[in-house]
Write a protein that holds these residues in place. Sequence first.
Motif, PDB file in Angstrom:
ATOM      1  N   THR A  82       0.885  -1.292  -0.010  1.00  0.00           N
ATOM      2  CA  THR A  82       0.064   0.137   0.186  1.00  0.00           C
ATOM      3  C   THR A  82       0.970   1.171   0.088  1.00  0.00           C
ATOM      4  OG1 THR A  82      -1.653  -1.269   1.326  1.00  0.00           O
ATOM      5  CG2 THR A  82      -2.030   1.171   0.971  1.00  0.00           C
ATOM      6  N   LEU A  83       0.852   2.140  -1.026  1.00  0.00           N
ATOM      7  CA  LEU A  83       1.326   3.289  -1.003  1.00  0.00           C
ATOM      8  C   LEU A  83       0.492   4.334  -0.803  1.00  0.00           C
ATOM      9  CD1 LEU A  83       4.332   4.378  -2.270  1.00  0.00           C
ATOM     10  CD2 LEU A  83       2.956   5.178  -4.233  1.00  0.00           C
ATOM     11  N   ALA A  84       0.773   5.256   0.125  1.00  0.00           N
ATOM     12  CA  ALA A  84       0.041   6.393   0.398  1.00  0.00           C
ATOM     13  C   ALA A  84       0.705   7.606  -0.306  1.00  0.00           C
ATOM     14  CB  ALA A  84       0.238   6.771   1.999  1.00  0.00           C
ATOM     15  N   MET A  85      -0.183   8.401  -0.961  1.00  0.00           N
ATOM     16  CA  MET A  85       0.334   9.526  -1.693  1.00  0.00           C
ATOM     17  C   MET A  85      -0.705  10.802  -1.859  1.00  0.00           C
ATOM     18  SD  MET A  85       0.037   7.626  -5.310  1.00  0.00           S
ATOM     19  CE  MET A  85      -1.805   7.494  -6.013  1.00  0.00           C
ATOM     20  N   VAL A  86      -0.127  11.975  -2.375  1.00  0.00           N
ATOM     21  CA  VAL A  86      -1.071  12.927  -2.530  1.00  0.00           C
ATOM     22  C   VAL A  86      -1.572  12.695  -3.922  1.00  0.00           C
ATOM     23  CG1 VAL A  86      -1.142  15.332  -3.005  1.00  0.00           C
ATOM     24  CG2 VAL A  86       0.562  14.105  -1.218  1.00  0.00           C
ATOM     25  N   HIS A  87      -3.005  12.789  -4.018  1.00  0.00           N
ATOM     26  CA  HIS A  87      -3.745  12.356  -5.271  1.00  0.00           C
ATOM     27  C   HIS A  87      -4.771  13.426  -5.463  1.00  0.00           C
ATOM     28  CE1 HIS A  87      -6.154   9.859  -8.033  1.00  0.00           C
ATOM     29  NE2 HIS A  87      -6.996  10.153  -7.223  1.00  0.00           N
ATOM     30  N   ARG A  88      -4.436  13.848  -6.979  1.00  0.00           N
ATOM     31  CA  ARG A  88      -5.646  14.712  -7.438  1.00  0.00           C
ATOM     32  C   ARG A  88      -6.369  14.280  -8.499  1.00  0.00           C
ATOM     33  NH1 ARG A  88      -3.649  20.562  -9.446  1.00  0.00           N
ATOM     34  NH2 ARG A  88      -2.988  19.449 -10.988  1.00  0.00           N
ATOM     35  N   LYS A  89      -7.574  14.125  -8.690  1.00  0.00           N
ATOM     36  CA  LYS A  89      -8.287  13.666  -9.846  1.00  0.00           C
ATOM     37  C   LYS A  89      -8.940  14.879 -10.502  1.00  0.00           C
ATOM     38  CE  LYS A  89     -10.830   9.304  -9.929  1.00  0.00           C
ATOM     39  NZ  LYS A  89     -11.543   8.694  -9.311  1.00  0.00           N
ATOM     40  N   THR A  90      -9.776  15.742  -9.426  1.00  0.00           N
ATOM     41  CA  THR A  90     -10.166  17.011 -10.261  1.00  0.00           C
ATOM     42  C   THR A  90      -9.692  18.371  -9.349  1.00  0.00           C
ATOM     43  OG1 THR A  90     -12.173  16.612  -8.644  1.00  0.00           O
ATOM     44  CG2 THR A  90     -12.723  15.838 -10.790  1.00  0.00           C
ATOM     45  N   GLY A  91     -10.311  18.712  -8.308  1.00  0.00           N
ATOM     46  CA  GLY A  91      -9.549  20.094  -8.242  1.00  0.00           C
ATOM     47  C   GLY A  91      -8.788  19.772  -6.766  1.00  0.00           C
ATOM     48  N   ALA A  92      -9.185  19.251  -5.809  1.00  0.00           N
ATOM     49  CA  ALA A  92      -8.617  19.158  -4.436  1.00  0.00           C
ATOM     50  C   ALA A  92      -7.344  18.061  -4.377  1.00  0.00           C
ATOM     51  CB  ALA A  92      -9.368  18.949  -3.581  1.00  0.00           C
ATOM     52  N   PHE A  93      -6.547  18.206  -3.702  1.00  0.00           N
ATOM     53  CA  PHE A  93      -5.505  17.380  -3.349  1.00  0.00           C
ATOM     54  C   PHE A  93      -5.786  16.465  -1.952  1.00  0.00           C
ATOM     55  CE2 PHE A  93      -2.955  20.780  -5.520  1.00  0.00           C
ATOM     56  CZ  PHE A  93      -2.378  20.129  -6.451  1.00  0.00           C
ATOM     57  N   HIS A  94      -5.727  15.150  -2.070  1.00  0.00           N
ATOM     58  CA  HIS A  94      -6.214  14.307  -1.214  1.00  0.00           C
ATOM     59  C   HIS A  94      -5.189  13.241  -1.033  1.00  0.00           C
ATOM     60  CE1 HIS A  94     -10.373  15.715  -1.202  1.00  0.00           C
ATOM     61  NE2 HIS A  94     -10.495  15.318  -2.576  1.00  0.00           N
ATOM     62  N   ILE A  95      -5.233  12.582   0.218  1.00  0.00           N
ATOM     63  CA  ILE A  95      -4.405  11.690   0.433  1.00  0.00           C
ATOM     64  C   ILE A  95      -5.129  10.294   0.284  1.00  0.00           C
ATOM     65  CG2 ILE A  95      -3.232  10.172   1.996  1.00  0.00           C
ATOM     66  CD1 ILE A  95      -2.272  13.415   1.749  1.00  0.00           C
ATOM     67  N   ALA A  96      -4.364   9.471  -0.777  1.00  0.00           N
ATOM     68  CA  ALA A  96      -4.992   8.387  -1.337  1.00  0.00           C
ATOM     69  C   ALA A  96      -4.082   7.046  -0.899  1.00  0.00           C
ATOM     70  CB  ALA A  96      -5.159   8.458  -2.570  1.00  0.00           C
ATOM     71  N   ALA A  97      -4.793   6.054  -0.759  1.00  0.00           N
ATOM     72  CA  ALA A  97      -3.999   4.902  -0.821  1.00  0.00           C
ATOM     73  C   ALA A  97      -3.917   4.101  -2.306  1.00  0.00           C
ATOM     74  CB  ALA A  97      -4.403   3.778   0.153  1.00  0.00           C
ATOM     75  N   PHE A  98      -2.721   3.788  -2.679  1.00  0.00           N
ATOM     76  CA  PHE A  98      -2.594   3.011  -3.900  1.00  0.00           C
ATOM     77  C   PHE A  98      -2.072   1.596  -3.856  1.00  0.00           C
ATOM     78  CE2 PHE A  98       0.239   1.739  -7.583  1.00  0.00           C
ATOM     79  CZ  PHE A  98      -0.760   1.883  -8.505  1.00  0.00           C
ATOM     80  N   ASP A  99      -3.168   0.880  -4.178  1.00  0.00           N
ATOM     81  CA  ASP A  99      -2.606  -0.858  -3.971  1.00  0.00           C
ATOM     82  C   ASP A  99      -1.686  -1.360  -5.247  1.00  0.00           C
ATOM     83  OD1 ASP A  99      -2.668  -3.633  -3.950  1.00  0.00           O
ATOM     84  OD2 ASP A  99      -4.348  -3.517  -2.931  1.00  0.00           O
ATOM     85  N   LEU A 100      -0.357  -1.578  -4.756  1.00  0.00           N
ATOM     86  CA  LEU A 100       0.667  -1.900  -5.754  1.00  0.00           C
ATOM     87  C   LEU A 100       0.241  -3.223  -6.556  1.00  0.00           C
ATOM     88  CD1 LEU A 100       2.258   0.397  -4.330  1.00  0.00           C
ATOM     89  CD2 LEU A 100       4.264  -0.944  -4.981  1.00  0.00           C
TER      90      LEU A 100
END
Lengths: 240, 432
Positions: free
Chosen positions: B346-364
Motif C-alpha cells: 500500500t502506497l500512501a500518496m497525494v492524489h488529485r483527480k479533479t480540483g483538490a489534493f487528497h491523500i489516497a492509498a494506492f494498492d501496488l
Amino acid sequence: MYYLAGVTVSGLIHLLLVSFLLLNWQEPSKIIYFQPKYIKAELVTLSPKLPAKSVQRQQYDQLISEEKQQDRERQNRNIEERQNAENKDKKVAPESELQKKKPAELRKKERDSEEAQRKKLAEWESLLDREAQELEAREDEEVAKSYYQIIRQRLSDNWSRPPSARLGMTTKVRIILVPTGRVVGVVIESSSGDLAFDRSVEQAIRKVNQFVELQGMDDRLFELRFRQVTVLFSPEDLRL
Amino acid sequence: MDIRALVCRSIIVLLISFSGIAWSELVIRVTKGNDSPTKIAISPIVNVGNLPRFDISRLVENDLQRSGLFVATPREDMLSFPSMLKDVYFRDWRLLGTDYLVIGKMSSKGPNKIEIEFSLLSVASQKVIFRHKVSGSAAQLRDLGHLISDKVYNAITGIRGIFSTRVAYITAIREVDGMIYRLHVSDVDGAREKLMLRSHEPIMSPSWSPDAQKLAYVSFETGRPAIYTQNLATAAREQITNFAGLNGAPAWSPDGTTLALVLSKDGNPEIYLMDLQSKQLNRLTQHFSIDTEPTWMPDGKNLLFTSDRGGEPQIYKLNIATKAIERLTFEGNYNARGSLAPDGRTLAMVHRKTGAFHIAAFDLQTRRIRELTTTSLDESPSVAPNGAMLMYAMKQEERGMLAAVSLDAGVRYILPARSGDVREPAWSPFIR
C-alpha cells in the motif's frame, strides 16, 4: 447390709462409665440414608416420526398383502396335501419309493422359493427403512437450515474483525450448546494462524452468549444437530 | 413385477444419493462481519505506595481511542475499579457492554524503579488473555503507559502497536525577528516535544533512519539547500551534501547504509544513491524532466519515485540494479509524495483527480486507488510502521496542522493544535 447389692451395682455402673470415658468410646454414628418414596422421572423415548406413506409404501403394502394371501393359500394347500399323503401312507404303507421322493423334492423346492421370497422382503424392508430415514432427515434439514440461518446472522452481527484479518483466513470452531440456546463451550478446531482473528471469532460467539431462538426447537432435532454446531468463519467482505 | 421392483429400487437409490449430498452440508459459514470499535475498559491502575501521581490509565485510554479501533468505557460508568482478578465481577462489565478489561497496579521496586503489573481480560469469555509486567524509572511513566497500550492493541488487533513510536515534523512560526523554522520530534500523541533544530531558513523533508536513531533532512541554513543527518540522542549533526543546485528528499535505505536523494548538480533533478560510509554517489535516473521523492521498497532493491516525464507528476518504480523504470499510477492528474506501508503493497500518496489534493492509498498489486481524506490541500503522507495509520499535513482555518487517518479510512484525528504552521510529518520506525 442390704445396701451392699445396690452400692456394688452402682459402683460397677460408675466403673463402666469411667472406663468408657477413658477408652473414648462413642456410640457408633448411624448414617441415615434417605430413601425417596418414588423416583419422579419418565422414560423418554425418542420415537421417530412416522413418515407420510409414500406411493412406494402403498405399492409395497399391496404387494405384501398379496404375497401373504398367496402364502396362506400355499400353506392351506400344503396342509391338505400332507393330510392326503398321510392318509395315503396310512392306507398303503410300504408303497413304491418313487412316490415318497416326489413330495420331498417338491417340499425342498417350495422351501427354497419361500426363502428367496423372505430375503427379497427383508431387502425391501431395509430399503424402505432407509428411505423413511432419508425423508425424515430431509425434513430435519429444512428446519435446521432456518436455525442455521439465525445462528449465522447472530454471529455475523457480533463479529468484529481485527485489522489483521485478511481474505482467505479461516477459523473453524465447534460451539457447544444447551437446549436453551446458551453457549457452554467454544472449541477452536482449526486456527486461522492469526491469534487476533481467532480471538475475534471466540469473542463473537461469547458475545452472542445465547441463541434465544433455539429454545423452541424440537428436542430430537436439537440432540441431532444443535448440541454441537460447527461454524466456519471466513471473511469475504474485506478489502485485502 | 420385476420391472416395477427395479424402477422402485432405482428411485429409492436416487433419492438416497440426492439427500446424501444435502446431508453433508452441516457447517455454518460466516462470511460477513460487523466491524465496530472494540469496547474496552481501563480500570484506573492502582498506585501502591508513594509514587508520582500520574494517570497512566487515562494515557492508555487515549492511546487506544486514537487508533479508532477502540472505544473506552467512561470511568464514571464503572461500578468498581478492580486491580486484582479476584475483584473483577464480569457480569458488571458485561452489563456495560465492555468487551475487554485492563486491570493493573503500580508499585515501587527499589529507588526510582516503578513496576506496573497489568492484565488484559476478556469480559465475554471471562478469562485472562495475558498478564505482563513493565518497569522503568519515574521519568519513564509515559513510556510505560505507551508500552501497555502497545501490548493491549497487539493482543486484540493482531498488529503491532505504534504508541511507543515518535514523529518528526517541522513548524514555521512568525516571531519578532522573522520566520523561525523548527524541527521537532515528539511522541505520536504529540506529547514530549523535543526541539532538534531551530533556523531562520526553511527546513524540509525529515526522514528517519531504520533504527530510529537518526534523522536526515534538508536545511537552507547556509542560504542553499543541503542535506544533514542528526543523531537524536546526542544531537550531533553531519552535513552530507552541499552540491550546487537542489539537494533534497533524502530517504534511508532499509539496511541504513545508503541514502537515496535528489540532486540537480548535473542539470535537472535526478535521483542518486549515496553510500553513507564512502559518500560515493550513484546516479539512477537520466531524464530531462524532474525525478524526485524517492521511497524505498522494503526489499531494498527497488525505489518508487515521482516524475513528471509523462507530462504530469506520477509514481514510477525503479529497479536499482537494472535501472529499469515502470510507470505505476495512471488514475488522476497528480500522484506524488509516495510513502510506502511496511508490507510493500500500500502506497500512501497525494492524489488529485479533479480540483483538490487528497491523500489516497494506492494498492501496488491491484493498481487501484482509494481516497482516504476529503479535505483539500492535504499533503506529505507518512505511513506508520505498522501500516495501519498514516499521518499527513492539512490546512485548517489557513493553518497547517497534522492529522492522522487509518488506512482503512475509518477514523481521523487531528494532533493537538499549536501556534504556527505544522508541516511534513515523518512517522518513525519501531523503536527497539
